[in-house]
Design an enzyme around this catalytic site. Structure first.
Site, PDB file in Angstrom:
ATOM      1  N   GLY A   1       0.791  -1.240   0.000  1.00 13.73           N
ATOM      2  CA  GLY A   1       0.000   0.000   0.000  1.00 13.73           C
ATOM      3  C   GLY A   1       0.818   1.282   0.000  1.00 13.73           C
TER       4      GLY A   1
ATOM      5  N   ASP B   1      -5.633   2.258  10.738  1.00 12.15           N
ATOM      6  CA  ASP B   1      -7.058   2.024  10.966  1.00 12.15           C
ATOM      7  C   ASP B   1      -7.266   1.529  12.402  1.00 12.15           C
ATOM      8  OD1 ASP B   1      -9.742   1.447  10.708  1.00 12.15           O
ATOM      9  OD2 ASP B   1      -9.504  -0.174   9.267  1.00 12.15           O
TER      10      ASP B   1
ATOM     11  N   GLU C   1       3.710   4.298   6.023  1.00 12.37           N
ATOM     12  CA  GLU C   1       2.510   3.459   5.913  1.00 12.37           C
ATOM     13  C   GLU C   1       1.426   4.221   5.155  1.00 12.37           C
ATOM     14  OE1 GLU C   1       1.112   0.818   5.667  1.00 12.37           O
ATOM     15  OE2 GLU C   1       0.497  -0.034   7.589  1.00 12.37           O
TER      16      GLU C   1
ATOM     17  N   PHE D   1     -14.275   2.917   4.305  1.00 14.27           N
ATOM     18  CA  PHE D   1     -13.282   2.152   3.556  1.00 14.27           C
ATOM     19  C   PHE D   1     -12.861   2.958   2.329  1.00 14.27           C
ATOM     20  CE2 PHE D   1     -11.545  -1.020   0.719  1.00 14.27           C
ATOM     21  CZ  PHE D   1     -10.721  -1.709   1.593  1.00 14.27           C
ATOM     22  N   VAL D   2     -11.560   3.193   2.213  1.00 13.79           N
ATOM     23  CA  VAL D   2     -11.071   4.025   1.109  1.00 13.79           C
ATOM     24  C   VAL D   2     -10.165   3.248   0.157  1.00 13.79           C
ATOM     25  CG1 VAL D   2     -11.342   6.292   2.184  1.00 13.79           C
ATOM     26  CG2 VAL D   2      -9.280   4.958   2.670  1.00 13.79           C
TER      27      VAL D   2
HETATM   28  P1  XMP Z   1      -4.755  -1.559  10.974  1.00 12.28           P
HETATM   29  O1  XMP Z   1      -6.215  -1.854  11.121  1.00 12.28           O
HETATM   30  O2  XMP Z   1      -3.889  -2.673  11.448  1.00 12.28           O
HETATM   31  O3  XMP Z   1      -4.671  -1.521   9.413  1.00 12.28           O
HETATM   32  O4  XMP Z   1      -4.376  -0.213  11.507  1.00 12.28           O
HETATM   33  C1  XMP Z   1      -3.631  -1.110   8.709  1.00 12.28           C
HETATM   34  C2  XMP Z   1      -3.725  -1.731   7.342  1.00 12.28           C
HETATM   35  O5  XMP Z   1      -5.075  -2.049   6.989  1.00 12.28           O
HETATM   36  C3  XMP Z   1      -5.343  -1.684   5.658  1.00 12.28           C
HETATM   37  N1  XMP Z   1      -6.498  -0.741   5.639  1.00 12.28           N
HETATM   38  C4  XMP Z   1      -7.128  -0.309   4.555  1.00 12.28           C
HETATM   39  N2  XMP Z   1      -6.911  -0.587   3.265  1.00 12.28           N
HETATM   40  N3  XMP Z   1      -8.691   0.832   2.678  1.00 12.28           N
HETATM   41  C5  XMP Z   1      -7.709  -0.013   2.328  1.00 12.28           C
HETATM   42  O6  XMP Z   1      -7.503  -0.234   1.154  1.00 12.28           O
HETATM   43  C6  XMP Z   1      -8.989   1.172   3.945  1.00 12.28           C
HETATM   44  O7  XMP Z   1      -9.886   1.959   4.204  1.00 12.28           O
HETATM   45  C7  XMP Z   1      -8.155   0.545   4.938  1.00 12.28           C
HETATM   46  N4  XMP Z   1      -8.113   0.643   6.274  1.00 12.28           N
HETATM   47  C8  XMP Z   1      -7.107  -0.174   6.661  1.00 12.28           C
HETATM   48  C9  XMP Z   1      -4.074  -1.084   5.131  1.00 12.28           C
HETATM   49  O8  XMP Z   1      -3.410  -2.058   4.366  1.00 12.28           O
HETATM   50  C10 XMP Z   1      -3.244  -0.765   6.325  1.00 12.28           C
HETATM   51  O9  XMP Z   1      -1.864  -0.927   6.100  1.00 12.28           O
HETATM   52 MG    MG Z   2      -0.939  -1.412   4.379  1.00  7.83          MG
END
Ligand code: XMP
Ligand code: MG
Length: 189
Positions: A50, A109, A105, A158-159
């Protein structure tokens, strides 16, 4: 510009992203200068996949002679929900002992991925571990976590785009947008 049909609403345009990323690179560089940390002691670690568009833009604006490295962490199981137990699928190439690590990063989320990663990099004796994220979704937190440098704070949706995927797709949209998840039910790739 024709938008992808799975876009509900564009949150951040390419122009907005470019401008903010240049500012972020300056902010981060100033942080290291202020703390007398030398370029040779900094390792900039991108979290694949990402981070790729953000990393490239950030790195070109980060006018320091620093080392590039990458990791692959799986925290999403393909769909819309994040996994509690992140897993390292590809580890660093460089030795980070006594180095100042900057994690790059795409999005924070729930906080699980970065909290896990920070602990891991500290256990490998990094001198410091800082996080720069392009996007922060504070409304999605399941555990306490704060990135050191944040590009944009967005609503808890969700983006997609600019590196962010739905099921490995849509990473190459030049903007960040809220996804129209209703359309997915009948969507054929
Ligand atoms: P956490 O939940 O561990 O997540 O903080 C981090 C990783 O989750 C993915 N992520 C997303 N990917 N749209 C996405 O395409 C979203 O809205 C989203 N929210 C979380 C992302 O890979 C990130 O590194
Ligand atoms: Mg990621």
């Amino acid at each position: 510009m024709a938008l992808h049909p799975l876009v509900k609403r564009v949150l951040l345009t390419e122009e907005q992203i470019k401008t903010r990323v240049a500012e972020l690179a300056t902010e981060v560089a100033e942080h290291y200068k202020k703390n007398n940390i030398k370029d040779k002691d900094i390792v900039v670690v991108g979290i694949l996949k990402g981070c790729v568009p953000f990393y490239a833009e950030f790195f070109m604006n980060f006018k320091q002679d620093v080392v590039m490295d990458f990791m692959v962490i799986s925290s999403y199981l393909g769909g819309l929900k994040s996994n509690k137990q992140p897993k390292i699928n590809l580890d660093l190439n460089s030795d980070i002992k006594n180095k100042h690590v900057l994690i790059v990063e795409d999005i924070v989320d729930t906080g699980h991925t970065l909290s896990f990663l920070k602990d891991y990099l500290k256990s490998r004796k990094a001198a410091s571990v800082n996080v720069v994220t392009l996007v922060d979704k504070p409304g999605g937190r399941k555990i306490e976590f704060e990135a050191n440098f944040i590009g944009f704070s967005i609503e808890n949706e969700f983006v997609i785009g600019y590196g962010l995927d739905y099921d490995e797709k849509l990473r190459n949209l030049p903007y960040i947008a809220i996804m129209d998840t209703d359309k997915l039910k009948t969507w054929e790739w």
